[in-house]
Design a protein around this motif. Structure first.
Motif, mmCIF file in Angstrom:
data_model
loop_
_atom_site.group_PDB
_atom_site.id
_atom_site.type_symbol
_atom_site.label_atom_id
_atom_site.label_comp_id
_atom_site.label_asym_id
_atom_site.label_seq_id
_atom_site.Cartn_x
_atom_site.Cartn_y
_atom_site.Cartn_z
ATOM 1 N N ASN A 102 0.815 -1.221 0.000
ATOM 2 C CA ASN A 102 0.000 0.000 0.000
ATOM 3 C C ASN A 102 0.842 1.262 0.000
ATOM 4 O O ASN A 102 0.369 2.329 -0.390
ATOM 5 C CB ASN A 102 -0.968 -0.003 1.183
ATOM 6 C CG ASN A 102 -2.126 -0.958 0.964
ATOM 7 O OD1 ASN A 102 -2.594 -1.135 -0.159
ATOM 8 N ND2 ASN A 102 -2.586 -1.596 2.023
ATOM 9 N N ALA A 132 -2.595 -9.706 -3.469
ATOM 10 C CA ALA A 132 -2.960 -9.026 -4.715
ATOM 11 C C ALA A 132 -4.425 -8.602 -4.699
ATOM 12 O O ALA A 132 -4.772 -7.502 -5.146
ATOM 13 C CB ALA A 132 -2.684 -9.932 -5.908
ATOM 14 N N SER A 133 -5.295 -9.454 -4.162
ATOM 15 C CA SER A 133 -6.724 -9.136 -4.105
ATOM 16 C C SER A 133 -7.009 -7.982 -3.149
ATOM 17 O O SER A 133 -7.781 -7.080 -3.464
ATOM 18 C CB SER A 133 -7.527 -10.366 -3.658
ATOM 19 O OG SER A 133 -7.388 -11.413 -4.576
ATOM 20 N N LYS A 134 -6.385 -8.026 -1.989
ATOM 21 C CA LYS A 134 -6.644 -7.006 -0.967
ATOM 22 C C LYS A 134 -6.106 -5.634 -1.345
ATOM 23 O O LYS A 134 -6.612 -4.616 -0.892
ATOM 24 C CB LYS A 134 -6.044 -7.430 0.379
ATOM 25 C CG LYS A 134 -6.767 -8.585 1.045
ATOM 26 C CD LYS A 134 -8.177 -8.184 1.415
ATOM 27 C CE LYS A 134 -8.908 -9.305 2.113
ATOM 28 N NZ LYS A 134 -10.322 -9.015 2.354
ATOM 29 N N THR A 135 -5.058 -5.595 -2.157
ATOM 30 C CA THR A 135 -4.431 -4.310 -2.505
ATOM 31 C C THR A 135 -4.693 -3.898 -3.947
ATOM 32 O O THR A 135 -4.292 -2.810 -4.356
ATOM 33 C CB THR A 135 -2.908 -4.385 -2.297
ATOM 34 O OG1 THR A 135 -2.371 -5.411 -3.137
ATOM 35 C CG2 THR A 135 -2.558 -4.655 -0.839
ATOM 36 N N ASP A 136 -5.350 -4.751 -4.715
ATOM 37 C CA ASP A 136 -5.592 -4.504 -6.140
ATOM 38 C C ASP A 136 -4.281 -4.159 -6.848
ATOM 39 O O ASP A 136 -4.187 -3.184 -7.586
ATOM 40 C CB ASP A 136 -6.633 -3.395 -6.324
ATOM 41 C CG ASP A 136 -7.155 -3.341 -7.757
ATOM 42 O OD1 ASP A 136 -7.129 -4.383 -8.440
ATOM 43 O OD2 ASP A 136 -7.553 -2.245 -8.199
ATOM 44 N N THR A 137 -3.266 -4.972 -6.571
ATOM 45 C CA THR A 137 -1.926 -4.747 -7.111
ATOM 46 C C THR A 137 -1.601 -5.804 -8.154
ATOM 47 O O THR A 137 -1.866 -6.990 -7.938
ATOM 48 C CB THR A 137 -0.885 -4.808 -5.962
ATOM 49 O OG1 THR A 137 -1.237 -3.830 -4.984
ATOM 50 C CG2 THR A 137 0.515 -4.545 -6.464
ATOM 51 N N PRO A 138 -1.035 -5.389 -9.297
ATOM 52 C CA PRO A 138 -0.677 -6.386 -10.319
ATOM 53 C C PRO A 138 0.461 -7.292 -9.857
ATOM 54 O O PRO A 138 1.286 -6.910 -9.024
ATOM 55 C CB PRO A 138 -0.248 -5.536 -11.517
ATOM 56 C CG PRO A 138 0.069 -4.197 -10.973
ATOM 57 C CD PRO A 138 -0.716 -4.028 -9.706
ATOM 58 N N SER A 164 -3.455 -9.566 -13.338
ATOM 59 C CA SER A 164 -4.327 -9.087 -12.266
ATOM 60 C C SER A 164 -5.195 -10.250 -11.818
ATOM 61 O O SER A 164 -5.634 -11.053 -12.648
ATOM 62 C CB SER A 164 -5.208 -7.947 -12.789
ATOM 63 O OG SER A 164 -6.216 -7.658 -11.847
ATOM 64 N N THR A 166 -8.100 -10.112 -11.043
ATOM 65 C CA THR A 166 -9.439 -9.954 -11.620
ATOM 66 C C THR A 166 -9.536 -10.604 -13.001
ATOM 67 O O THR A 166 -10.634 -10.800 -13.512
ATOM 68 C CB THR A 166 -9.832 -8.465 -11.726
ATOM 69 O OG1 THR A 166 -8.852 -7.786 -12.518
ATOM 70 C CG2 THR A 166 -9.930 -7.824 -10.352
#
Length: 192
Positions: A102, A132-138, A164, A166
């Motif tokens: 973060n 990766a899911s919690k921070t939306d980080t690639p 990602s 997602t």
């Protein structure tokens, strides 16, 4: 401070020990936060990855490496985050990892959770998918191939395109981590 002092020495040692070929350098991001996810074949893996980049990388490391004052100081100074793999309690290291990501820093993780030699395949831990899911980080998948004992050993480091979580249809962390690890293995298999 110690990290940056040791890095030139580590780079020299790595150049003497290995003949490194990097494939996919164009996929390496320049300035934003990302999670490096790589296979884990040797003790050299974190050093190899750290020598690739100018920016510092934080890594999870087994708590056993922090067993005395000197080692605790040393591994903390090179941005390792201790995790006790036997206790099942990983709240503190996960919080530290989330804080690192973060804050826009690079975080490195070996999804297998241990060294896997000679093509050993294990179910990866859920950590890479969770972070990766919690921070939306690639995630930047990397495959390390050919590390073994000796000098002037040819080693290939294959860097894949960023992914990602997602982009996957899985919703549970276990399946996501498995899919990420599959991508890492595919990178290695694509050039062997």
């Amino acid at each position: 401070m110690l990290y940056y002092a040791l890095k030139p020495i580590a780079k020299l040692w790595i150049r003497l020990k290995f003949q490194i070929e990097i494939i996919g350098w164009e996929h390496m991001p320049n300035n934003h936060a990302f999670i490096i996810a790589a296979n884990h074949v040797s003790n050299y893996d974190p050093i190899l990855l750290s020598c690739l980049l100018k920016r510092k990388i934080y890594f999870m490391a087994k708590a056993e490496l922090f067993r005395n004052r000197f080692l605790h100081w040393f591994f903390t100074a090179v941005y390792a985050i201790p995790v006790d793999r036997t206790s099942g309690i990983v709240i503190r290291p996960v919080r530290k990892a989330l804080r690192v990501i973060n804050n826009g820093e690079m975080f490195g993780i070996f999804p297998e959770g241990k060294r896997c030699k000679n093509g050993e395949i294990v179910q990866p831990k859920k950590g890479v998918a969770f972070l990766a899911s919690k921070t939306d980080t690639p995630i930047l998948p990397i495959s390390i191939i050919g590390v073994k004992k000796g000098f002037r050993i040819p080693v290939k480091i294959v860097i894949g395109s960023q992914i990602s979580v997602t982009s996957f249809e899985y919703s549970d962390y276990s399946s996501l981590s498995g899919a990420i690890m599959d991508r890492i293995r595919e990178l290695g298999n694509s050039i062997q």
